[in-house]
Design a protein around this motif. Structure first.
Motif, PDB file in Angstrom:
ATOM      1  N   LEU A  87     -13.785  45.090  -6.698  1.00 39.74           N
ATOM      2  CA  LEU A  87     -12.646  45.421  -5.717  1.00 39.74           C
ATOM      3  C   LEU A  87     -11.458  44.449  -5.800  1.00 39.74           C
ATOM      4  O   LEU A  87     -10.475  44.704  -5.807  1.00 39.74           O
ATOM      5  CB  LEU A  87     -13.351  45.524  -4.322  1.00 39.74           C
ATOM      6  N   VAL A  88     -12.073  43.076  -5.818  1.00 37.98           N
ATOM      7  CA  VAL A  88     -11.130  41.938  -5.975  1.00 37.98           C
ATOM      8  C   VAL A  88     -10.250  41.961  -6.932  1.00 37.98           C
ATOM      9  O   VAL A  88      -9.165  41.667  -7.135  1.00 37.98           O
ATOM     10  CB  VAL A  88     -11.896  40.434  -5.682  1.00 37.98           C
ATOM     11  N   VAL A  89     -11.021  42.318  -8.478  1.00 35.88           N
ATOM     12  CA  VAL A  89     -10.108  42.318  -9.537  1.00 35.88           C
ATOM     13  C   VAL A  89      -9.200  43.440  -9.472  1.00 35.88           C
ATOM     14  O   VAL A  89      -7.840  43.215  -9.633  1.00 35.88           O
ATOM     15  CB  VAL A  89     -11.014  42.748 -10.849  1.00 35.88           C
ATOM     16  N   VAL A  90      -9.546  44.591  -8.955  1.00 34.45           N
ATOM     17  CA  VAL A  90      -8.487  45.828  -8.608  1.00 34.45           C
ATOM     18  C   VAL A  90      -7.468  45.559  -7.861  1.00 34.45           C
ATOM     19  O   VAL A  90      -6.209  45.776  -8.154  1.00 34.45           O
ATOM     20  CB  VAL A  90      -9.210  46.928  -8.021  1.00 34.45           C
ATOM     21  N   TYR A  91      -7.854  44.704  -6.586  1.00 35.85           N
ATOM     22  CA  TYR A  91      -6.770  44.488  -5.610  1.00 35.85           C
ATOM     23  C   TYR A  91      -5.888  43.592  -6.239  1.00 35.85           C
ATOM     24  O   TYR A  91      -4.580  43.489  -5.902  1.00 35.85           O
ATOM     25  CB  TYR A  91      -7.215  43.989  -4.391  1.00 35.85           C
ATOM     26  N   SER A  92      -6.051  42.564  -7.252  1.00 37.57           N
ATOM     27  CA  SER A  92      -5.124  41.607  -7.529  1.00 37.57           C
ATOM     28  C   SER A  92      -4.168  42.635  -8.495  1.00 37.57           C
ATOM     29  O   SER A  92      -3.145  41.561  -8.743  1.00 37.57           O
ATOM     30  CB  SER A  92      -5.852  40.427  -8.361  1.00 37.57           C
ATOM     31  N   PHE A  93      -4.243  43.564  -9.035  1.00 35.36           N
ATOM     32  CA  PHE A  93      -3.514  44.265  -9.682  1.00 35.36           C
ATOM     33  C   PHE A  93      -2.618  45.196  -8.979  1.00 35.36           C
ATOM     34  O   PHE A  93      -1.911  46.301  -9.494  1.00 35.36           O
ATOM     35  CB  PHE A  93      -3.961  44.856 -11.163  1.00 35.36           C
ATOM     36  N   LEU A  94      -2.598  45.230  -7.623  1.00 37.01           N
ATOM     37  CA  LEU A  94      -1.846  46.177  -6.674  1.00 37.01           C
ATOM     38  C   LEU A  94      -0.592  45.347  -6.282  1.00 37.01           C
ATOM     39  O   LEU A  94      -0.523  44.075  -6.138  1.00 37.01           O
ATOM     40  CB  LEU A  94      -2.689  46.707  -5.715  1.00 37.01           C
ATOM     41  N   THR A  95       0.022  46.298  -5.414  1.00 34.88           N
ATOM     42  CA  THR A  95       1.153  45.680  -4.784  1.00 34.88           C
ATOM     43  C   THR A  95       0.971  45.468  -3.381  1.00 34.88           C
ATOM     44  O   THR A  95       0.163  46.251  -2.639  1.00 34.88           O
ATOM     45  CB  THR A  95       2.505  46.679  -4.883  1.00 34.88           C
ATOM     46  N   LYS A  96       1.485  44.409  -2.849  1.00 30.95           N
ATOM     47  CA  LYS A  96       1.302  44.056  -1.491  1.00 30.95           C
ATOM     48  C   LYS A  96       2.194  44.789  -0.361  1.00 30.95           C
ATOM     49  O   LYS A  96       3.084  45.137  -0.609  1.00 30.95           O
ATOM     50  CB  LYS A  96       1.491  42.586  -1.264  1.00 30.95           C
ATOM     51  N   GLU A  97       1.211  44.960   0.585  1.00 28.88           N
ATOM     52  CA  GLU A  97       1.885  45.719   1.797  1.00 28.88           C
ATOM     53  C   GLU A  97       2.306  44.485   2.628  1.00 28.88           C
ATOM     54  O   GLU A  97       1.718  43.520   2.579  1.00 28.88           O
ATOM     55  CB  GLU A  97       0.625  46.448   2.627  1.00 28.88           C
ATOM     56  N   PHE A  98       3.360  44.801   3.512  1.00 31.93           N
ATOM     57  CA  PHE A  98       3.947  43.673   4.238  1.00 31.93           C
ATOM     58  C   PHE A  98       3.063  43.168   5.252  1.00 31.93           C
ATOM     59  O   PHE A  98       2.854  41.923   5.902  1.00 31.93           O
ATOM     60  CB  PHE A  98       5.308  44.229   4.668  1.00 31.93           C
ATOM     61  N   ILE A 144      -8.218  25.547  -2.873  1.00 33.48           N
ATOM     62  CA  ILE A 144      -8.135  27.080  -2.997  1.00 33.48           C
ATOM     63  C   ILE A 144      -8.714  27.636  -2.047  1.00 33.48           C
ATOM     64  O   ILE A 144      -8.113  28.937  -1.782  1.00 33.48           O
ATOM     65  CB  ILE A 144      -8.984  27.114  -4.338  1.00 33.48           C
ATOM     66  N   GLY A 145     -10.080  27.289  -1.655  1.00 34.53           N
ATOM     67  CA  GLY A 145     -10.664  28.121  -0.472  1.00 34.53           C
ATOM     68  C   GLY A 145      -9.673  28.458   0.406  1.00 34.53           C
ATOM     69  O   GLY A 145      -9.620  29.631   1.173  1.00 34.53           O
ATOM     70  N   SER A 146      -8.610  27.210   1.051  1.00 37.18           N
ATOM     71  CA  SER A 146      -7.875  27.760   2.020  1.00 37.18           C
ATOM     72  C   SER A 146      -6.741  28.656   1.777  1.00 37.18           C
ATOM     73  O   SER A 146      -6.396  29.549   2.481  1.00 37.18           O
ATOM     74  CB  SER A 146      -7.250  26.431   2.590  1.00 37.18           C
ATOM     75  N   LEU A 147      -6.254  28.259   0.574  1.00 36.20           N
ATOM     76  CA  LEU A 147      -5.206  29.186  -0.005  1.00 36.20           C
ATOM     77  C   LEU A 147      -5.684  30.705   0.287  1.00 36.20           C
ATOM     78  O   LEU A 147      -4.790  31.726   0.478  1.00 36.20           O
ATOM     79  CB  LEU A 147      -4.850  28.573  -1.381  1.00 36.20           C
ATOM     80  N   ILE A 148      -6.826  30.822  -0.475  1.00 36.38           N
ATOM     81  CA  ILE A 148      -7.272  32.281  -0.588  1.00 36.38           C
ATOM     82  C   ILE A 148      -7.504  32.921   0.944  1.00 36.38           C
ATOM     83  O   ILE A 148      -7.036  34.055   1.297  1.00 36.38           O
ATOM     84  CB  ILE A 148      -8.474  32.441  -1.357  1.00 36.38           C
ATOM     85  N   GLY A 196      -4.747  37.463   9.203  1.00 36.30           N
ATOM     86  CA  GLY A 196      -3.783  37.968  10.199  1.00 36.30           C
ATOM     87  C   GLY A 196      -2.647  39.094   9.222  1.00 36.30           C
ATOM     88  O   GLY A 196      -3.198  39.501   8.590  1.00 36.30           O
ATOM     89  N   THR A 197      -1.766  39.061   9.592  1.00 35.67           N
ATOM     90  CA  THR A 197      -0.681  39.934   8.998  1.00 35.67           C
ATOM     91  C   THR A 197       0.410  39.210   8.194  1.00 35.67           C
ATOM     92  O   THR A 197       1.073  39.787   7.475  1.00 35.67           O
ATOM     93  CB  THR A 197       0.107  40.648  10.284  1.00 35.67           C
ATOM     94  N   ALA A 198       0.148  37.837   8.049  1.00 36.29           N
ATOM     95  CA  ALA A 198       1.281  37.075   7.142  1.00 36.29           C
ATOM     96  C   ALA A 198       0.607  37.078   5.738  1.00 36.29           C
ATOM     97  O   ALA A 198       1.411  36.799   4.905  1.00 36.29           O
ATOM     98  CB  ALA A 198       1.483  35.795   7.658  1.00 36.29           C
ATOM     99  N   GLY A 199      -0.307  37.555   5.349  1.00 36.99           N
ATOM    100  CA  GLY A 199      -1.177  37.344   4.111  1.00 36.99           C
ATOM    101  C   GLY A 199      -0.580  38.283   3.029  1.00 36.99           C
ATOM    102  O   GLY A 199       0.143  39.164   3.327  1.00 36.99           O
ATOM    103  N   ASN A 200      -1.051  37.997   1.924  1.00 37.73           N
ATOM    104  CA  ASN A 200      -0.651  38.688   0.683  1.00 37.73           C
ATOM    105  C   ASN A 200      -2.081  39.153   0.057  1.00 37.73           C
ATOM    106  O   ASN A 200      -2.465  38.110  -0.783  1.00 37.73           O
ATOM    107  CB  ASN A 200       0.270  37.684  -0.095  1.00 37.73           C
ATOM    108  N   TRP A 201      -2.651  40.269   0.244  1.00 41.06           N
ATOM    109  CA  TRP A 201      -4.122  40.453  -0.447  1.00 41.06           C
ATOM    110  C   TRP A 201      -3.992  40.364  -1.866  1.00 41.06           C
ATOM    111  O   TRP A 201      -4.791  39.668  -2.472  1.00 41.06           O
ATOM    112  CB  TRP A 201      -4.493  41.935   0.166  1.00 41.06           C
ATOM    113  N   PRO A 202      -3.086  41.002  -2.481  1.00 37.86           N
ATOM    114  CA  PRO A 202      -3.144  40.947  -4.085  1.00 37.86           C
ATOM    115  C   PRO A 202      -2.893  39.653  -4.471  1.00 37.86           C
ATOM    116  O   PRO A 202      -3.709  39.154  -5.583  1.00 37.86           O
ATOM    117  CB  PRO A 202      -1.892  41.867  -4.542  1.00 37.86           C
ATOM    118  N   PHE A 203      -2.176  38.675  -4.039  1.00 41.03           N
ATOM    119  CA  PHE A 203      -2.135  37.358  -4.320  1.00 41.03           C
ATOM    120  C   PHE A 203      -3.667  36.558  -4.106  1.00 41.03           C
ATOM    121  O   PHE A 203      -4.068  35.921  -4.916  1.00 41.03           O
ATOM    122  CB  PHE A 203      -0.868  36.642  -3.640  1.00 41.03           C
ATOM    123  N   GLY A 204      -4.005  36.824  -2.685  1.00 43.65           N
ATOM    124  CA  GLY A 204      -5.268  36.284  -2.677  1.00 43.65           C
ATOM    125  C   GLY A 204      -6.191  36.500  -3.600  1.00 43.65           C
ATOM    126  O   GLY A 204      -7.181  35.807  -4.135  1.00 43.65           O
TER     127      GLY A 204
END
Ligand SMILES: Nc1ncnc2c1ncn2[C@@H]1O[C@H](COP(=O)(O)OP(=O)(O)O)[C@@H](O)[C@H]1O
Ligand SMILES: [Mg+2]
Lengths: 367, 302
Positions: free
Chosen positions: B31-42, B251-255, B261-269
């Motif tokens: 799932l993580v691998v797949v998510y990393s190749f998707l587009t982020k929602e705001f 890295i742990g904190s970055l991820i 919250g809502t500020a994140g960027n799932w694909p980037f994480g």
């Protein structure tokens, strides 16, 4: 007189309240194949560990060529050990194992290589020098342990039951090789074993130990032919131990009275003084007894002449191929075992027959 | 190799294990691998359109509006590098303290060893978050440690630890020490101490025995301990978050930030996690290769 190789003086060793070595004092000569013989748990390994420096004495001193070594840690003593479990370094090759001590002594690489090669040839491991210990058989590991301990040319080599893990055939072969190696190198060997046959065949001198005490020290012949006490007589080989009372004393020769009124000539060892009436036992080796034709002219309890004949009843025979063991009943409580070579001269004896036995040698034991 | 007789039975018995591993380990990673190749929602989450944006953001700087010529983005690489260094130092620290501790426990009489092992694990009965918070409380400027030292007159002004690398190191060390102690303890306990005696008998000093006989013999335990400390230290976020500051961002904190919250960027994480996972797997594979090569050499020598 040159200093003894190792001199044990009043050494005691306790583990907490447990007494492992009660008190030992003896000397091991230079160039000697010296054996510590005793049953399991009698303190042999403990004594070796004291000499090697892995344990410290509770009391007493150990001298190495005249020098007291109490303060020296194991890595400062010119003594090497062949461990009972071999304790080969598992991550090192055969050659690295053998060269380890030399490297620690600061030899240069060329000298180490030469010496290691020489040792590998000596113990016949030429094809195996690059193997790890786990890839060797028990006998081969044993040789590596031996080569590793001998490579630094120690003054004294300690061997803790080095052959006990080998099968019989290999053990017999290694006995001869070890003995030859000792003669060749002139290193003083202190060899530990609980196997009396091993001790008798290999040693210059043997110290028989029991329960942390020295029982007898002497050559193989001495401890076999002239045991100092019941323990030694019993432990070394087979023997008949029969209660006896001193009848008369003449220097090292005594006449003692056995149950059933028989009188018997026996020797005593020169360290024991006995008087008429003293209680003890005689030790008679089964092969020092023979069955003779009943001689009507000679009374078995004859006081005057040769006190060497006994009458007994045959109760069992055991055929062993070369020999036969005859079990005889001397009195209700005393049996005798006689070992005779099978040469058909004896004729057949039936159970229940009364036979006459001739005692060739007997040793009186005061304790 | 074992005989084939029991193989079918064994397969069935292993089924629960495989289901667990598949469901809770492999599926999430996938799932993580797949998510990393998707587009982020705001507002967090993802839009199911394929995109390499996450990796692009990690590697390249294209200016504020994304219209400049790409140059290497150092921000995240620096964070990764810093994390690896932090994790290495934490591992070394744990090894230096953990090895003697393990040796000490393994050389106690058999009857008291389990008590020592128990004592080592006692702090771990408390939740990691609470332990890290109490560490923060202990070492802060007016906390018990500084007050104690000042009361004793050893220092005049508090030692400032909070928000420094040292605080993070302390946190990591405290979090993962048992992972170092336990595997080393297990191998020292199996170590044949006659080997040490044999080495001493052959004129080796204590230091040489340690270096040339004991350490090589317990190497598997040391390596297991290092892996068990290094890997979680690399991805740790509690200690850096609570005890460190902006300069100790890992890295742990970055991820963690990307998913909070809502500020994140799932694909980037997810991309950061994938890159981290890849690095760890590469390191472990290289190590395993080296090991099997060593073993093969031993076998060939034989
Ligand atoms: N480290 C030790 N602690 C307590 N008892 C020991 C220790 N080492 C040996 N012993 C005891 O000392 C006695 C003699 O042991 P050991 O010298 O190994 O006997 P052997 O080698 O003659 O079989 C044994 O009863 C053994 O249990
Ligand atoms: Mg022993």
């Amino acid at each position: 007189m040159p200093d003894a190789a190792v001199s044990i003086r009043g050494v005691k060793k306790n583990f907490g309240s447990f007494v492992a070595i009660r008190e030992l004092s003896f000397e091991i000569r230079d160039n000697e194949f010296f054996t510590l013989l005793g049953p399991s748990g009698c303190g042999k390994t403990t004594l070796l560990r004291l000499i090697a420096g892995f344990e410290s004495t509770t009391d007493g001193e150990i001298f190495l060529y005249g020098e007291e070594i109490e303060k020296l840690p194991p890595d400062k003593r010119p003594i090497n050990t062949v461990f009972q479990s071999y304790a080969l370094f598992p991550h090192m090759t055969v050659a690295e194992n053998i060269g380890f001590g030399l490297r620690m002594l600061g030899w240069n690489a060329t000298d180490i290589n030469n010496r290691v090669e020489q040792m590998i040839t000596t113990v016949k491991l030429d094809e195996f020098s690059h193997r790890k210990p786990a890839q060797l058989s028990g006998g081969q590991q044993q040789r590596v342990a031996l080569a590793r301990a001998m490579a630094p040319q120690p003054r004294v080599l300690l061997l803790d039951e080095p052959l006990s893990a080998l099968d019989l055939k290999l053990r017999q072969q290694m006995r001869a090789e070890l003995k030859a190696l000792q003669k060749e190198t002139g290193i003083t060997f202190i060899f530990v074993t609980h196997d009396q046959e091993e001790a008798l065949t290999m040693s210059d001198r043997i110290a028989v130990m029991s329960a942390g005490e020295l029982q007898q020290l002497g050559t193989a012949t001495q401890i076999y032919e002239e045991p100092a006490n019941r323990f030694v007589a019993n432990f070394i080989g087979e023997t008949n131990l029969i209660d006896a009372t001193i009848h008369s004393v003449n220097g090292q020769q005594v006449v003692c009275e056995l149950p059933g009124g028989f009188l018997l000539d026996a020797r005593i060892d020169n360290s024991t003084a006995v008087n008429t009436g003293a209680q003890g036992a005689v030790s008679i080796r089964p092969e020092r007894l023979s069955i003779v034709a009943p001689d009507t002219s000679q009374q078995p309890t004859n006081h005057q002449g040769d006190h060497s004949l006994l009458n007994a009843t045959l109760i069992d025979t055991t055929y062993l191929g070369t020999d036969t063991i005859y079990s005889l009943k001397l009195t209700e409580d005393h049996n005798l075992s006689v070992r005779v070579q099978n040469n058909n001269a004896l004729g057949s004896k039936a159970i229940g027959d009364t036979v006459t036995v001739c005692v060739e040698a007997a040793q009186f034991l005061a304790q | 190799m074992a005989s084939g007789t029991f193989t079918p039975v064994r397969k069935w018995l292993l089924l629960p294990t495989w289901v667990t591993i598949g469901f809770f380990l492999l599926l999430p990673i996938l799932l993580v691998v797949v998510y990393s190749f998707l587009t982020k929602e705001f507002r967090g989450g993802v839009d199911w359109t394929f995109s390499l944006d996450a990796y692009d953001q990690f590697m390249f700087d294209r200016g504020l509006f994304g219209d400049e010529a790409p140059s290497i983005e150092w921000t995240y690489i620096t964070i990764f590098f810093r994390s690896i260094v932090q994790a290495l130092i934490a591992t070394l620290f744990c090894l230096i303290i953990g090895f003697p501790t393990a040796y000490f426990i393994a050389t106690r009489p058999a009857s008291s060893r389990s008590i020592w092992v128990f004592l080592i694990t006692v702090p771990y009965w408390v939740n990691l978050l609470i332990r890290t918070v109490s560490m923060k409380f202990l070492i802060r400027d007016n906390g018990p440690m500084n007050q104690g030292l000042m009361a004793l007159g050893l220092i005049d002004t508090p030692i400032h630890l909070i928000n420094t690398n040292i605080a993070v190191q302390l946190g990591l060390f405290y979090s993962y020490l048992p992972f170092m102690v336990l595997p080393i303890y297990a191998s020292v306990e199996r170590y044949n101490f006659a080997l040490s005696e044999a080495a001493a008998d052959l004129y080796a000093s204590r230091w040489t025995i340690l270096r040339e006989v004991l350490i090589p013999s317990v190497k598997p335990g040391i390596i297991a301990g290092c892996i068990l400390v290094f890997v979680p230290s690399l991805g740790a976020f509690l200690a850096p978050d609570l005890l460190g500051g902006a300069k100790t961002f890992m890295i742990g904190s970055l991820i963690e930030e990307q998913f909070k919250g809502t500020a994140g960027n799932w694909p980037f994480g997810a991309a950061c996690a994938v890159i981290l996972l890849t690095l760890v797997l590469m390191a472990l594979t290289l190590y395993a290769r080296a090991q099997s090569k060593e073993r093969a050499q031993e076998q060939r020598a034989g």
